[in-house]
Design an enzyme around this catalytic site. Structure first.
Site, PDB file in Angstrom:
ATOM      1  N   GLU A 163       1.594  -1.380   0.196  1.00 54.48           N
ATOM      2  CA  GLU A 163       0.235  -0.405  -0.009  1.00 54.48           C
ATOM      3  C   GLU A 163       0.667   1.129   0.058  1.00 54.48           C
ATOM      4  O   GLU A 163       0.378   2.127  -0.535  1.00 54.48           O
ATOM      5  CB  GLU A 163      -1.029   0.357   1.443  1.00 54.48           C
ATOM      6  CG  GLU A 163      -1.604  -0.786   1.307  1.00 54.48           C
ATOM      7  CD  GLU A 163      -2.525  -1.492   0.056  1.00 54.48           C
ATOM      8  OE1 GLU A 163      -2.403  -1.076  -0.917  1.00 54.48           O
ATOM      9  OE2 GLU A 163      -3.157  -2.614  -0.079  1.00 54.48           O
ATOM     10  N   TYR A 252      -1.392  -7.900 -10.768  1.00 53.03           N
ATOM     11  CA  TYR A 252      -0.952  -7.847  -9.761  1.00 53.03           C
ATOM     12  C   TYR A 252       0.282  -7.913 -10.540  1.00 53.03           C
ATOM     13  O   TYR A 252       1.418  -8.170 -10.579  1.00 53.03           O
ATOM     14  CB  TYR A 252      -0.853  -8.426  -8.834  1.00 53.03           C
ATOM     15  CG  TYR A 252      -2.180  -7.442  -8.209  1.00 53.03           C
ATOM     16  CD1 TYR A 252      -2.021  -6.443  -7.097  1.00 53.03           C
ATOM     17  CD2 TYR A 252      -3.362  -7.281  -8.645  1.00 53.03           C
ATOM     18  CE1 TYR A 252      -2.973  -6.152  -6.336  1.00 53.03           C
ATOM     19  CE2 TYR A 252      -5.085  -6.734  -7.609  1.00 53.03           C
ATOM     20  CZ  TYR A 252      -4.448  -5.917  -6.654  1.00 53.03           C
ATOM     21  OH  TYR A 252      -5.136  -5.348  -5.783  1.00 53.03           O
TER      22      TYR A 252
END
Length: 483
Positions: A163, A252
């Site tokens: 994050e 991803y």
């Protein structure tokens, strides 16, 4: 109370153009009764008190896409973990959360030295209620994370490293639409694993990359089986589907593999230089993959031949952008090989259980790191046809998985194996697991497995648990039941 705006849920809060192609600044004034606190994904401008009400004032002066607008409110405390980093949590969790995430400042410092300075000022994490459906959400100044990462051994802190890296990729520069989702996630996974490599060594980087490849293969196989080849492309056509339908590990992990390939083409230090130029070129903008390609090729053409040990033009001609972006399925095998001695040991142990009817004499499972336990379990998942009830019981008795495992990553895989093979000794644990957590990554595989072997039980279980889950998770499970 909390919001969750990604992918296109911000329109339920604010009338706006709910697309990542539009970025804007905003102010927020949040009124709440004492003693509760209200926080927004913006810079605090203080608060004013009116009787038993407090109005918290926030200003977001850096343009952001709508999906990064976030609000959380409740009985929340703050604890600093570094000069720029800190944790918000309910009082009962603040101590454990602060310990678990003590490395945040190190994560931030590490990636800053490779890319560009962090532009957002402070970085704070909020430990969300168990119903939060994701591992993390990269709202600027106010990252949301699932309480499932608070385990006591810091083994899942890489979620926060991920994050943090979104502060550059996704927040500072943003994929223009959801077909460009991999520009957010692929670069972020690459950067997250770069933090791992620098702070925790090459072996940990390799094991995390291996887990990523294994996850990608599972997702690709599932999509292909369902006739959804389009979803396995790095650049899928998002016009015919909702964005949440195409969001998967493909963005991803296939994105990560493509960037690793580009790194190998031009060299590691040269690639780090590209990252810096790329961020500087498109900060605060919404971009497309062709913008990234243009910067990459322009950067490489300016590199001295000595640093590349080849002609820049010849190197660029080797990169098949169309193949990487538009081919369905897995990348070529040469791009997916991540192995080391520890990984081999975990795989060999799993293979022994799959191929023999006794216990191995050489068993280091209890000494395995989290990554190795995941690799071991995923190997078992891929060999389900060879697993009998007796073999599963032997694995459990030898290694104490059901009773002793505390990490939800491992439990999610183990429970899925046990359910599909009707090893009912786990049912009580699974029920508690599904009651205690709402993270989709962990709960969806359990419902999927129960639907295959005990559908009526699955329906009863979900009926009991549904009020505990976020609407996003509810929608996903409802679809599994054909609702």
């Amino acid at each position: 109370m909390y919001t969750q705006c990604e992918a296109i849920e911000c329109r339920s809060i604010v009338p706006l153009q709910d697309t990542p192609s539009v970025k804007s600044t905003f102010n927020a004034n949040l009124a709440i009764k004492k003693p509760y606190t209200a926080i927004a994904s913006a810079v605090s401008r203080g608060n004013t008190t009116k009787g038993n009400m407090v109005v918290y004032h926030y200003s977001q002066e850096i343009p952001v896409p709508s999906y990064l607008l976030a609000i959380v409110a409740g009985e929340i405390e703050y604890n600093s973990t570094g000069k720029r980093t800190g944790v918000y949590a309910e009082p009962a969790m603040i101590k454990n959360a602060s310990y678990e995430l003590a490395e945040m400042e190190d994560f931030l410092d590490t990636i800053e030295t490779v890319i560009t300075p962090y532009v957002w000022g402070n970085y704070s994490v909020v430990i969300m209620p168990p119903s939060f459906p994701f591992g993390g959400m990269e709202n600027p100044y106010l990252t949301f994370v699932s309480p499932s990462i608070i385990i006591g051994d810091r083994s899942s802190a890489n979620v926060v490293a991920h994050e943090i890296c979104h502060s550059w990729f996704g927040n500072q520069l943003t994929g223009r639409n959801w077909s460009h989702f991999w520009l957010n996630e692929g670069f972020t996974v690459y950067s997250e694993r770069l933090i791992t490599k620098i702070l925790h060594g090459e072996d940990n980087f390799t094991s995390q990359a291996r887990i990523g490849v294994d996850n990608l293969r599972d997702v690709v196989n599932s999509f292909m089986k369902d006739g959804k080849d389009e979803y396995t492309k790095l650049f899928p056509d998002a016009k015919r589907e909702g964005p949440e339908d195409i969001m998967s590990n493909v963005a991803y992990e296939k994105g990560f593999l493509f960037l690793r390939y580009l790194e190998k083409v031009i060299g590691t230090e040269n690639f780090y230089g590209f990252l810096r130029v790329y961020v500087a070129s498109y900060s605060y903008k919404a971009i497309e993959v062709w913008d990234m390609k243009r910067v990459f090729e322009g950067y490489v053409m300016k590199l001295p031949r000595e640093s590349l040990q080849a002609d820049p033009k010849e190197l660029l001609e080797k990169v098949d952008w169309n193949k990487w972006l538009f081919n369905s399925g897995m990348p070529d095998k040469e791009h997916t090989i991540y192995n080391n001695d520890a990984i081999k040991e975990a795989i060999e142990l799993a293979d022994y259980y799959l191929n023999h009817d006794d216990s191995p004499t050489d068993n280091n499972y209890k000494k395995f790191t989290l990554d190795l336990r995941i690799i071991f379990m995923r190997r078992l998942v891929n060999g389900l046809d060879k697993l009998s009830h007796d073999k599963i019981k032997r694995i459990d008795n030898d290694n104490g998985v059901t009773e002793k495992e505390s990490n939800p990553e491992v439990n999610s895989l183990w429970f899925r194996i046990a359910i599909l093979k009707k090893y009912e000794e786990v049912d009580k644990k699974v029920k508690n697991f599904l009651r205690s957590i709402g993270r989709q990554k962990y709960i969806l595989p359990q419902y999927s497995a129960y639907i295959k072997v005990k559908k009526k039980y699955a329906e009863q279980l979900y009926k009991e648990m549904k009020p505990l889950y976020h609407p996003i998770a509810q929608r996903a499970i409802d679809q599994m039941f054909g609702k």
